[in-house]
Scaffold this motif. Sequence first.
Motif, short mmCIF file in Angstrom:
data_model
loop_
_atom_site.label_atom_id
_atom_site.label_comp_id
_atom_site.label_asym_id
_atom_site.label_seq_id
_atom_site.Cartn_x
_atom_site.Cartn_y
_atom_site.Cartn_z
N SER A 72 0.80 -1.21 0.00
CA SER A 72 0.00 0.00 0.00
C SER A 72 0.84 1.27 0.00
O SER A 72 0.39 2.31 -0.43
CB SER A 72 -0.91 0.02 1.23
OG SER A 72 -0.15 -0.03 2.42
N ALA A 75 -0.57 4.98 0.44
CA ALA A 75 -2.00 4.90 0.21
C ALA A 75 -2.64 3.88 1.13
O ALA A 75 -2.05 2.87 1.48
CB ALA A 75 -2.26 4.52 -1.24
N THR A 76 -3.85 4.16 1.54
CA THR A 76 -4.61 3.21 2.35
C THR A 76 -5.97 3.02 1.72
O THR A 76 -6.46 3.87 0.98
CB THR A 76 -4.77 3.72 3.79
OG1 THR A 76 -5.43 5.00 3.76
CG2 THR A 76 -3.42 3.85 4.47
N GLY A 77 -6.62 1.90 2.03
CA GLY A 77 -7.93 1.64 1.49
C GLY A 77 -7.87 1.20 0.05
O GLY A 77 -6.82 0.86 -0.49
N THR A 78 -9.03 1.19 -0.57
CA THR A 78 -9.14 0.72 -1.95
C THR A 78 -9.75 1.77 -2.87
O THR A 78 -10.16 1.45 -3.98
CB THR A 78 -9.99 -0.56 -2.01
OG1 THR A 78 -11.29 -0.29 -1.46
CG2 THR A 78 -9.33 -1.69 -1.23
N GLY A 79 -9.79 3.01 -2.43
CA GLY A 79 -10.29 4.07 -3.28
C GLY A 79 -11.69 3.81 -3.78
O GLY A 79 -12.58 3.44 -3.00
N THR A 109 -8.47 7.62 -6.89
CA THR A 109 -7.86 6.34 -6.52
C THR A 109 -6.42 6.29 -6.97
O THR A 109 -6.12 6.54 -8.14
CB THR A 109 -8.64 5.17 -7.15
OG1 THR A 109 -10.02 5.27 -6.79
CG2 THR A 109 -8.09 3.83 -6.68
N THR A 110 -5.52 5.95 -6.06
CA THR A 110 -4.12 5.79 -6.44
C THR A 110 -3.93 4.41 -7.08
O THR A 110 -4.80 3.53 -6.98
CB THR A 110 -3.21 5.89 -5.22
OG1 THR A 110 -3.45 4.76 -4.35
CG2 THR A 110 -3.44 7.18 -4.45
N ASP A 112 -1.83 2.13 -6.13
CA ASP A 112 -1.77 1.13 -5.06
C ASP A 112 -3.16 0.77 -4.55
O ASP A 112 -3.44 -0.39 -4.24
CB ASP A 112 -0.91 1.64 -3.90
CG ASP A 112 0.58 1.52 -4.19
OD1 ASP A 112 0.95 0.80 -5.13
OD2 ASP A 112 1.38 2.15 -3.45
N GLN A 113 -4.01 1.76 -4.45
CA GLN A 113 -5.38 1.48 -4.02
C GLN A 113 -6.12 0.64 -5.05
O GLN A 113 -6.89 -0.25 -4.69
CB GLN A 113 -6.13 2.80 -3.77
CG GLN A 113 -5.69 3.53 -2.52
CD GLN A 113 -6.37 4.89 -2.39
OE1 GLN A 113 -6.63 5.57 -3.39
NE2 GLN A 113 -6.65 5.30 -1.16
N GLN A 114 -5.89 0.92 -6.33
CA GLN A 114 -6.53 0.13 -7.37
C GLN A 114 -6.11 -1.33 -7.25
O GLN A 114 -6.94 -2.25 -7.31
CB GLN A 114 -6.14 0.68 -8.75
CG GLN A 114 -6.83 0.01 -9.92
CD GLN A 114 -8.26 0.44 -10.10
OE1 GLN A 114 -8.67 1.48 -9.58
NE2 GLN A 114 -9.04 -0.33 -10.84
N GLY A 117 -7.67 -2.95 -4.15
CA GLY A 117 -9.08 -3.25 -4.35
C GLY A 117 -9.28 -4.46 -5.24
O GLY A 117 -10.16 -5.30 -4.99
#
Length: 231
Positions: A72, A75-79, A109-110, A112-114, A117
């Motif tokens: 990640s 970035a955090t999460g999945t956008g 969405t970055t 890394d988030q893509q 996810g």
Amino acid sequence: MGKRSRPRGSGLTSHWSTGRRIAFLAAVLAVLLAGAGLAAYLSAGGGRGSAPSGKPSTSGPTAHPGTSAPTSGKATGTGTVSPPPRLTDPLAYGRAAAVMLWSYDTRATTRDQQLAGMHAWMTTETKYTDWTSIQAQVPDPLLWSRMHDQAQYATATVTEARFPSAFKQALAEDPAALTEAYIYAVTVTGKQSMAWKDGGGGAEDRSVTLAVQCRPSADCALVAIAPNTAP
């Protein structure tokens, strides 16, 4: 970068034929498609997902070797990547997975988030999963950054999800072949619509064959982008 740059489903042939896990997955599909359906399944399409035709791209995606989960970084999460649905029907899951693969929003969405996810959709049975074929759909960091600069995003719709004829024929000849890994071949067709700043946009037809795992009494999960099949 031209404003029409976008992730595409090409450049997968070399990644399908190399690597221990990928070879194992191919062997699993071979078991599923034993008999008359096997040769047709593995030979059709040269083992690659369908690429959009007639529209040049400024750059292709960079496939990263290995099957490890994305890191990640900052970035955090999945956008904006949709979470995997809880479905037990491989056709329904294949439809949802194709929409996920063909959709992105670089505005929010970055990269890394893509990837994070997309990885959430994968089966946890690592001996079957081919993460390389999925992450190859995401452009390299430089291209993603340029897409972000253009505020590029895409949405997708599905027109059809079906079991390829070779897959259905193989299962008809040997129904028990499915009961080890419960991996289904699902061919999905649809349309991807893209847009970017200053009113730019476009659309194109898309098609992909997915390997989807749906064990009894469990939610389906994505295994790989599978070799193309005969209709």
